[in-house]
Design a protein around this motif. Structure first.
Motif: not given
Lengths: 116, 114
Positions: A52, A69, A72, A75
């Motif tokens: 992330e 993002r 993680g 996005s």
């Protein structure tokens, strides 16, 4: 295995309007990239994430572009407000580079933006 | 980041002729990657070269990495219409703190005349 998924594939907006692009990388790929590709040119890196964390955003025009993002995985890349010169294909790519060794990039189909 | 120089920008060949594209950098590269992008498509990874003087082959494609790791080439033997597209080299440079930066060249657009 599903590849990198991007949406929308095409977007036409008027200048000064906002726009957002979404990317779902290949499962397990920690590294995610947003590239911009102008007609007849090679992809130009906008931002790179390791999980992330944005580890390289030096080429991202931060006055109008933003990216995130969360968690993680997926996005989003946002442009607000869009300018005529932002017309391009926005490519998302992912890799399992683990932040050290540079592995191959897997690209999505891209989101083609036209700003009128 | 430093961008690699790719030549030629365009290449038109008759089907069956050979094709070569070159990638040159002013700095020593950690490694280099090659991608192919079909018209209307997205870049697809072809190969990565790491070692000085490395040569790799994929059927009719031959990839070379220079001894000084500052240049690379892609050679296609006996081109076919399926080879049409833009070929990009992408240089990898260590950007510090365990991080690498991948920068694409402008590409060589190959047209194959049947």
């Amino acid at each position: 295995e599903a590849g990198v998924v991007q949406s929308p594939r095409y977007k036409i907006i008027e200048k000064k309007q906002p726009v957002a692009f979404w990317c779902n990388p290949i499962s397990g790929h920690n590294t995610l990239y947003w590239y911009r590709q102008n007609l007849g040119q090679g992809p130009e890196l906008l931002i790179r994430y390791e999980n992330e964390e944005a580890v390289d955003d030096s080429q991202l025009p931060k006055d109008r572009f933003s990216a995130e993002r969360l968690k993680g995985v997926d996005s989003t890349l946002k442009i607000q407000p869009a300018e005529l010169g932002d017309s391009a294909v926005y490519l998302c790519a992912s890799s399992n580079a683990n932040g050290r060794a540079q592995g191959e990039l897997f690209f999505g189909e891209g989101s083609r933006l036209t700003v009128l | 980041g430093q961008q690699v120089m790719q030549i030629p920008q365009y290449q038109h060949v008759q089907e069956g002729e050979d094709f070569t594209t070159y990638c040159n950098s002013s700095t020593t590269l950690s490694n280099i990657q090659w991608y192919k992008q079909r018209p209307g498509g997205h870049p697809v990874f072809l190969i990565q070269l790491v070692k000085s003087g490395e040569v790799k082959k994929q059927k009719r494609l031959t990839f070379q990495f220079g001894e000084a790791k500052k240049n690379s080439s892609l050679h296609i033997t006996a081109t076919q219409t399926t080879d049409v597209g833009t070929y990009f080299c992408a240089e990898t440079q260590y950007s510090g703190a365990g991080s690498y930066q991948l920068t694409f060249g402008k590409g060589t657009k190959l047209s194959v005349i049947p």
